[in-house]
Design a protein around this motif. Structure first.
Motif, PDB file in Angstrom:
ATOM      1  N   SER A  21       1.448   6.962   1.799  1.00  0.00           N
ATOM      2  CA  SER A  21       0.469   7.985   2.178  1.00  0.00           C
ATOM      3  C   SER A  21      -0.801   7.363   2.749  1.00  0.00           C
ATOM      4  O   SER A  21      -1.441   7.927   3.636  1.00  0.00           O
ATOM      5  N   ILE A  22      -1.154   6.159   2.294  1.00  0.00           N
ATOM      6  CA  ILE A  22      -2.322   5.456   2.834  1.00  0.00           C
ATOM      7  C   ILE A  22      -1.957   4.766   4.148  1.00  0.00           C
ATOM      8  O   ILE A  22      -2.738   4.786   5.098  1.00  0.00           O
TER       9      ILE A  22
ATOM     10  N   GLU B  42      -2.003   7.331   6.778  1.00  0.00           N
ATOM     11  CA  GLU B  42      -3.180   8.189   6.711  1.00  0.00           C
ATOM     12  C   GLU B  42      -3.648   8.542   8.122  1.00  0.00           C
ATOM     13  O   GLU B  42      -3.729   7.694   9.000  1.00  0.00           O
TER      14      GLU B  42
ATOM     15  N   MET C 234       0.853  -1.190   0.000  1.00  0.00           N
ATOM     16  CA  MET C 234       0.000   0.000   0.000  1.00  0.00           C
ATOM     17  C   MET C 234       0.889   1.241   0.000  1.00  0.00           C
ATOM     18  O   MET C 234       1.942   1.242   0.651  1.00  0.00           O
TER      19      MET C 234
END
Length: 181
Positions: free
Chosen positions: A154-155, A158, A151
């Motif tokens: 940034s995710i 998050e 992933m």
């Protein structure tokens, strides 16, 4: 079978299995005993920086070793041999990653990158077993773990504070994502 160490050593070896053969023949209870301290550390947020030689990283290394090993078998032609309980080990790793979501620094994800689990175990496992119909569950579980490990940073981070892109954990995840390509 010998355990393939990935550059980590620890003074805590007395409580851990020392060979892939032992790990592959661990009972579910023994495997749970190996991983429960690791999960407790994740939950308590008492984690060290990835790459340091600490007990939880050593335990994670042993769990990863149970995925399988690379070895050419002249009889079958197999290059990568899955562990006896490799499917369960992959599910354990997926659980680790899910539980650390709230920790903020994602030590398990970072340590899996340091161990090069993707390159040394997951990709060879897919190459060797993905086309075999009796290994569909293993293939699906491997893909689930790969998806969790790839992933975007940034995710993964998050909801973290502003400036997280400048932190070491964020930089480690980005570095591992680049290495996976």
């Amino acid at each position: 079978h010998s355990l393939r160490l990935r550059g980590l050593h620890s003074q805590h070896h007395s409580t851990l299995p020392h060979s892939l053969h032992q790990l592959n023949h661990c009972t579910a209870a023994r495997r749970a005993a190996l991983i429960s301290p690791f999960l407790a550390l994740i939950q308590s947020h008492n984690m060290a920086v990835a790459g340091q030689t600490v007990q939880w990283a050593d335990r994670l290394l042993h769990v990863c070793a149970a995925i399988g090993m690379r070895d050419m078998d002249p009889d079958s032609g197999h290059i990568y041999h899955k562990g006896v309980e490799s499917g369960e080990v992959l599910k354990d790793l997926i659980r680790y990653l899910q539980r650390e979501d709230k920790s903020g620094s994602h030590p398990c994800l970072r340590q899996l990158g340091e161990f090069q689990t993707m390159q040394k175990d997951l990709i060879p496992l897919l190459i060797e077993y993905a086309g075999q119909s009796r290994e569909m569950k293993l293939t699906f579980t491997t893909v689930r773990l790969i998806a969790s490990m790839t992933m975007p940073a940034s995710i993964v981070f998050e909801g973290a504070e502003d400036g997280v892109e400048k932190t070491q954990p964020f930089q480690d995840v980005v570095r591992h994502l680049i290495a996976y390509k």
